[in-house]
Design a protein around this motif. Structure first.
Motif, PDB file in Angstrom:
ATOM      1  N   ALA A   1      -3.496   1.883   3.636  1.00 25.20           N
ATOM      2  CA  ALA A   1      -3.562   3.232   3.071  1.00 25.20           C
ATOM      3  C   ALA A   1      -3.638   4.251   4.202  1.00 25.20           C
ATOM      4  CB  ALA A   1      -4.781   3.376   2.156  1.00 25.20           C
ATOM      5  N   ARG A   2      -2.676   5.170   4.213  1.00 17.87           N
ATOM      6  CA  ARG A   2      -2.706   6.221   5.233  1.00 17.87           C
ATOM      7  C   ARG A   2      -2.154   7.515   4.651  1.00 17.87           C
ATOM      8  NH1 ARG A   2      -0.318   6.053  11.484  1.00 17.87           N
ATOM      9  NH2 ARG A   2      -1.512   7.843  12.199  1.00 17.87           N
ATOM     10  N   ALA A   3      -2.976   8.556   4.707  1.00 17.99           N
ATOM     11  CA  ALA A   3      -2.584   9.893   4.260  1.00 17.99           C
ATOM     12  C   ALA A   3      -2.127   9.890   2.806  1.00 17.99           C
ATOM     13  CB  ALA A   3      -1.497  10.474   5.174  1.00 17.99           C
ATOM     14  N   ALA A   4      -2.735   9.029   1.990  1.00 17.10           N
ATOM     15  CA  ALA A   4      -2.339   8.905   0.582  1.00 17.10           C
ATOM     16  C   ALA A   4      -3.562   8.617  -0.283  1.00 17.10           C
ATOM     17  CB  ALA A   4      -1.304   7.797   0.429  1.00 17.10           C
ATOM     18  N   ASP A   5      -4.694   9.180   0.091  1.00 16.68           N
ATOM     19  CA  ASP A   5      -5.954   8.806  -0.551  1.00 16.68           C
ATOM     20  C   ASP A   5      -5.946   9.046  -2.053  1.00 16.68           C
ATOM     21  OD1 ASP A   5      -6.689   8.278   2.040  1.00 16.68           O
ATOM     22  OD2 ASP A   5      -8.539   9.443   1.979  1.00 16.68           O
ATOM     23  N   GLU A   6      -5.456  10.189  -2.486  1.00 14.45           N
ATOM     24  CA  GLU A   6      -5.525  10.525  -3.906  1.00 14.45           C
ATOM     25  C   GLU A   6      -4.692   9.572  -4.748  1.00 14.45           C
ATOM     26  OE1 GLU A   6      -4.534  14.312  -6.866  1.00 14.45           O
ATOM     27  OE2 GLU A   6      -4.972  14.688  -4.746  1.00 14.45           O
ATOM     28  N   ASP A   7      -3.442   9.342  -4.338  1.00 14.43           N
ATOM     29  CA  ASP A   7      -2.592   8.409  -5.087  1.00 14.43           C
ATOM     30  C   ASP A   7      -3.137   6.991  -5.015  1.00 14.43           C
ATOM     31  OD1 ASP A   7      -0.868  10.334  -5.986  1.00 14.43           O
ATOM     32  OD2 ASP A   7       0.729   9.895  -4.555  1.00 14.43           O
TER      33      ASP A   7
ATOM     34  N   GLY B   1       0.803  -1.211   0.000  1.00 11.11           N
ATOM     35  CA  GLY B   1       0.000   0.000   0.000  1.00 11.11           C
ATOM     36  C   GLY B   1       0.835   1.258   0.000  1.00 11.11           C
ATOM     37  N   LEU B   2       0.245   2.320   0.564  1.00 13.44           N
ATOM     38  CA  LEU B   2       0.904   3.618   0.630  1.00 13.44           C
ATOM     39  C   LEU B   2       0.709   4.209   2.015  1.00 13.44           C
ATOM     40  CD1 LEU B   2      -0.395   5.167  -2.738  1.00 13.44           C
ATOM     41  CD2 LEU B   2       1.798   4.000  -2.356  1.00 13.44           C
ATOM     42  N   ASP B   3       1.797   4.741   2.590  1.00 11.87           N
ATOM     43  CA  ASP B   3       1.719   5.438   3.871  1.00 11.87           C
ATOM     44  C   ASP B   3       2.549   6.706   3.780  1.00 11.87           C
ATOM     45  OD1 ASP B   3       2.107   6.346   6.593  1.00 11.87           O
ATOM     46  OD2 ASP B   3       1.421   4.365   7.255  1.00 11.87           O
ATOM     47  N   TYR B   4       1.875   7.833   3.629  1.00  9.35           N
ATOM     48  CA  TYR B   4       2.562   9.120   3.548  1.00  9.35           C
ATOM     49  C   TYR B   4       2.550   9.854   4.888  1.00  9.35           C
ATOM     50  CZ  TYR B   4       1.996   8.596  -1.569  1.00  9.35           C
ATOM     51  OH  TYR B   4       2.016   8.161  -2.866  1.00  9.35           O
ATOM     52  N   HIS B   5       1.953   9.228   5.904  1.00  9.85           N
ATOM     53  CA  HIS B   5       1.922   9.875   7.217  1.00  9.85           C
ATOM     54  C   HIS B   5       3.304   9.865   7.854  1.00  9.85           C
ATOM     55  CE1 HIS B   5       0.153  11.245  11.000  1.00  9.85           C
ATOM     56  NE2 HIS B   5       0.848  10.308  11.621  1.00  9.85           N
ATOM     57  N   TYR B   6       3.938   8.702   7.836  1.00  9.01           N
ATOM     58  CA  TYR B   6       5.263   8.561   8.445  1.00  9.01           C
ATOM     59  C   TYR B   6       6.383   8.510   7.404  1.00  9.01           C
ATOM     60  CZ  TYR B   6       3.003   7.408  12.903  1.00  9.01           C
ATOM     61  OH  TYR B   6       2.268   7.442  14.052  1.00  9.01           O
ATOM     62  N   THR B   7       6.087   8.064   6.198  1.00  3.82           N
ATOM     63  CA  THR B   7       7.159   7.749   5.247  1.00  3.82           C
ATOM     64  C   THR B   7       6.889   8.362   3.873  1.00  3.82           C
ATOM     65  OG1 THR B   7       6.028   5.620   4.920  1.00  3.82           O
ATOM     66  CG2 THR B   7       7.959   5.626   6.359  1.00  3.82           C
ATOM     67  N   ALA B   8       6.439   9.596   3.855  1.00  2.21           N
ATOM     68  CA  ALA B   8       6.140  10.252   2.577  1.00  2.21           C
ATOM     69  C   ALA B   8       7.375  10.385   1.701  1.00  2.21           C
ATOM     70  CB  ALA B   8       5.522  11.624   2.818  1.00  2.21           C
ATOM     71  N   GLU B   9       8.553  10.437   2.320  1.00  2.00           N
ATOM     72  CA  GLU B   9       9.782  10.621   1.537  1.00  2.00           C
ATOM     73  C   GLU B   9      10.058   9.433   0.616  1.00  2.00           C
ATOM     74  OE1 GLU B   9      10.817   8.253   5.057  1.00  2.00           O
ATOM     75  OE2 GLU B   9       9.664  10.099   4.766  1.00  2.00           O
ATOM     76  N   SER B  10       9.444   8.306   0.892  1.00  2.00           N
ATOM     77  CA  SER B  10       9.679   7.121   0.061  1.00  2.00           C
ATOM     78  C   SER B  10       8.481   6.813  -0.836  1.00  2.00           C
ATOM     79  CB  SER B  10       9.984   5.903   0.943  1.00  2.00           C
ATOM     80  OG  SER B  10       8.867   5.547   1.736  1.00  2.00           O
TER      81      SER B  10
END
Length: 269
Positions: free
Chosen positions: A137-143, A102-111
């Motif tokens: 999925a966390r903090a990455a809804d659009e992507d 999935g995607l997690d931009y809450h803690y690891t947006a840099e990756s």
């Protein structure tokens, strides 16, 4: 909650039995789960190098099944998973899914670029094997909505949005694609009414229940270590969200689980 031998049977669709929180306790955990009506569980491997340990847990315990993949928060730390390695997992009768990915931009947006590449590889493996995806999925809804929609148009696959706590918009995208939403202990928290409303608007035949143990214990165990038995607390609160009697809701989520994870029905004990 009273625990009886005739408690309605449900499945904890997402737990992490290989975590050190549970070392030496697996027999007791499974016994307590069964007493609460949680007769089956899927333990999730979050780093592919740990797959042998997770697989061994499933092989050693009849009620335990497993899924494997690379968690998005680990994607930049681990070697990029290969399509071949993911597809090969399907050969094991107790490997019932791929992920969690999935995607997690809450803690690891840099990756995020690495996460997206990893996610697409997991999706491709699901398209090849028919194994369902377990999506974080966390903090990455659009992507997340974009990638799920784009890849599904290429070739259909199945998926559960695990521990769903994102927006109503992402829920709609997932449901419109035929995917499932999983209710964790968060949905039983007193201040989670907005999230419960999202679930209440979803089709009943697209709902699962999970613990994500050892995290996110529902009331009355909030703040303590979670474990598969506590899925029954979450499920009982979820039945209220849908205005259903608990035995009827339990039967519904069991049918949902077995539709999404058919290998868990077919696998030998």
């Amino acid at each position: 909650m009273t625990q009886t031998d005739d408690a309605p049977k449900i499945t904890d669709s997402h737990t992490h039995l290989d975590f050190p929180d549970f070392d030496g306790e697996h027999d007791a955990l499974i016994t307590r789960a069964a007493a609460a009506g949680v007769h089956r569980m899927v333990t999730i491997c979050t780093r592919m190098r740990n797959e042998p340990k997770v697989r061994a847990l499933a092989e050693a315990h009849a009620p335990v099944f497993y899924a494997a993949g690379t968690h998005p928060m680990s994607a930049a730390e681990e070697p990029m998973v290969t399509l071949e390695a993911l597809v090969a997992l399907d050969a094991h009768p107790k490997c019932v899914g791929l992920g969690e990915t999935g995607l997690d931009y809450h803690y690891t947006a840099e990756s995020k670029e690495v996460q997206q590449r990893s996610l697409r590889l997991h999706i491709e493996a699901s398209q090849h094997t028919g194994l369902p995806l377990i999506i974080h999925a966390r903090a990455a809804d659009e992507d997340m909505a974009r990638i799920l929609s784009e890849t599904f148009r290429t070739a259909p696959y199945t998926c559960v949005m695990h521990c769903f706590s994102s927006s109503a918009e992402l829920a709609k995208t997932a449901l419109d694609l035929g995917f499932y939403l999983s209710m964790s202990g968060i949905t039983a928290f007193p201040k989670s009414q907005e999230l419960r409303d999202i679930f209440a608007a979803a089709p009943r035949d697209r709902i699962l229940v999970e613990t994500d143990a050892p995290y996110l214990a529902p009331p009355p165990h909030r703040g303590k270590r979670n474990e598969p038995a506590f899925a029954a607390h979450t499920a009982r609160r979820a039945a209220e969200t849908f205005g259903m009697d608990y035995p009827d809701f339990a039967a519904q989520i069991e049918a949902n689980f077995e539709r999404l994870f058919p290998k868990a029905v077919m696998a030998p004990a």
